[in-house]
Design a protein around this motif. Structure first.
Motif, short mmCIF file in Angstrom:
data_model
loop_
_atom_site.label_atom_id
_atom_site.label_comp_id
_atom_site.label_asym_id
_atom_site.label_seq_id
_atom_site.Cartn_x
_atom_site.Cartn_y
_atom_site.Cartn_z
N SER A 176 -15.84 -3.97 -32.09
CA SER A 176 -16.91 -4.97 -32.20
C SER A 176 -16.37 -6.35 -32.57
N ASP A 177 -15.13 -6.41 -33.04
CA ASP A 177 -14.50 -7.70 -33.33
C ASP A 177 -14.12 -8.45 -32.05
N TYR A 178 -14.22 -7.77 -30.91
CA TYR A 178 -13.74 -8.33 -29.64
C TYR A 178 -14.87 -8.22 -28.60
N PRO A 179 -15.90 -9.06 -28.70
CA PRO A 179 -17.10 -8.90 -27.86
C PRO A 179 -16.85 -9.05 -26.37
N ALA A 180 -15.98 -9.97 -25.96
CA ALA A 180 -15.71 -10.12 -24.52
C ALA A 180 -14.99 -8.88 -24.00
N PHE A 181 -14.11 -8.33 -24.81
CA PHE A 181 -13.42 -7.09 -24.43
C PHE A 181 -14.43 -5.96 -24.28
N VAL A 182 -15.35 -5.84 -25.23
CA VAL A 182 -16.35 -4.76 -25.18
C VAL A 182 -17.22 -4.89 -23.94
N ALA A 183 -17.61 -6.10 -23.60
CA ALA A 183 -18.44 -6.31 -22.41
C ALA A 183 -17.67 -5.92 -21.15
N TRP A 184 -16.41 -6.31 -21.09
CA TRP A 184 -15.56 -5.93 -19.95
C TRP A 184 -15.41 -4.42 -19.87
N ALA A 185 -15.17 -3.76 -21.01
CA ALA A 185 -15.00 -2.31 -21.01
C ALA A 185 -16.25 -1.61 -20.47
N GLY A 186 -17.42 -2.16 -20.78
CA GLY A 186 -18.64 -1.60 -20.23
C GLY A 186 -18.71 -1.75 -18.71
N ARG A 187 -18.28 -2.89 -18.22
CA ARG A 187 -18.27 -3.09 -16.76
C ARG A 187 -17.28 -2.15 -16.09
N VAL A 188 -16.12 -1.97 -16.69
CA VAL A 188 -15.13 -1.06 -16.11
C VAL A 188 -15.65 0.37 -16.14
N ARG A 189 -16.25 0.77 -17.26
CA ARG A 189 -16.83 2.12 -17.35
C ARG A 189 -17.85 2.34 -16.23
N ASP A 190 -18.70 1.35 -15.99
CA ASP A 190 -19.72 1.49 -14.95
C ASP A 190 -19.09 1.52 -13.56
N ALA A 191 -18.02 0.73 -13.36
CA ALA A 191 -17.36 0.71 -12.05
C ALA A 191 -16.66 2.03 -11.76
N ILE A 192 -16.13 2.66 -12.79
CA ILE A 192 -15.46 3.95 -12.62
C ILE A 192 -16.48 5.06 -12.42
N GLY A 193 -17.54 5.02 -13.19
CA GLY A 193 -18.58 6.03 -13.08
C GLY A 193 -18.23 7.29 -13.84
N PRO A 194 -19.13 8.27 -13.81
CA PRO A 194 -18.90 9.52 -14.53
C PRO A 194 -17.91 10.42 -13.79
N GLY A 195 -17.51 11.47 -14.44
CA GLY A 195 -16.67 12.46 -13.78
C GLY A 195 -15.20 12.38 -14.12
N TYR A 196 -14.84 11.50 -15.05
CA TYR A 196 -13.44 11.35 -15.44
C TYR A 196 -13.33 11.46 -16.97
N PRO A 197 -13.47 12.66 -17.49
CA PRO A 197 -13.49 12.82 -18.95
C PRO A 197 -12.15 12.49 -19.60
N VAL A 198 -12.24 12.01 -20.83
CA VAL A 198 -11.06 11.84 -21.67
C VAL A 198 -10.87 13.15 -22.42
#
Length: 209
Positions: A176-198
């Protein structure tokens, strides 16, 4: 068919699984028991003399090691790797950044934390934490006015950097200290989509987790 020599909890392996899935490339998966020494057998060292996963074995038996080299090979001729000389160099810039500033810093801290190895590496922890904070701050600055690392296009640079950085909270970083990073991570997560578990290290009884 391609064969991916893999270890499921590895985020380096995860990167390759993601791109293979996004490109709809079929492949065989060969799980390597790294904690039992399988990555240091003669057979595996013939594929990768460094003894590390992942390794992508091609149809003719030749092999490519290093996750970002594999991503580059697979992305050739696709939108995930720009043909433009400058934009391609920018992708490479972030791939090098990831292997110097993300994987050996956040990746190592995460591995030590999740497998109970933090105390035995205590002498390196403070330096890694400082480097990790600098890395996340650099990403936050870079992503302040761009949706992805290379402008508007989602590329292998985003997949590579995201793999370990988005798991930084696993080893004590406050994203949460890095809001632009968090927003980007959300976009990347959405672009990748489900089906790739950690996958947690605990799925491997030999990991020490």
């Amino acid at each position: 068919m391609l064969t991916l020599h893999d270890y499921l909890p590895s985020q380096n392996g995860w990167k390759v699984r993601v791109l293979l899935g996004l490109l709809d490339i079929p492949y065989d998966s060969r799980i390597v028991s790294i904690f039992e020494g399988e990555s240091h057998t003669d057979a595996f060292l013939d594929l990768n003399p460094a003894g590390a996963v992942p390794v992508l074995q091609l149809e003719d038996g030749s092999a490519i090691a290093e996750s970002n080299a594999i991503l580059t090979y697979l992305a050739e001729g696709t939108p995930f790797l720009p043909a433009d000389r400058y934009r391609r160099a920018k992708v490479m810039q972030w791939l090098f950044f990831e292997q110097y500033n993300v994987e050996p810093v956040i990746g190592s801290l995460r591995f030590w934390t999740l497998t109970g190895r933090l105390d035995r590496n205590q002498g390196m922890v403070a330096g890694k934490r400082e480097a990790g904070a600098r890395t996340l701050a650099a990403l936050d600055r870079s992503l302040g006015d761009t949706p992805f690392l290379i402008g508007n296009d989602f590329t292998i640079a985003d997949i590579a950097v995201y793999a370990y950085s988005h798991r930084a909270e696993d080893c004590g970083f406050r994203l949460s200290d890095y809001p632009a990073f968090v927003a980007w991570a959300g976009r990347v997560r959405d672009a990748i989509g489900p089906g790739y578990p950690v996958h947690p290290y605990s799925i491997d009884p030999h990991s020490g987790a």
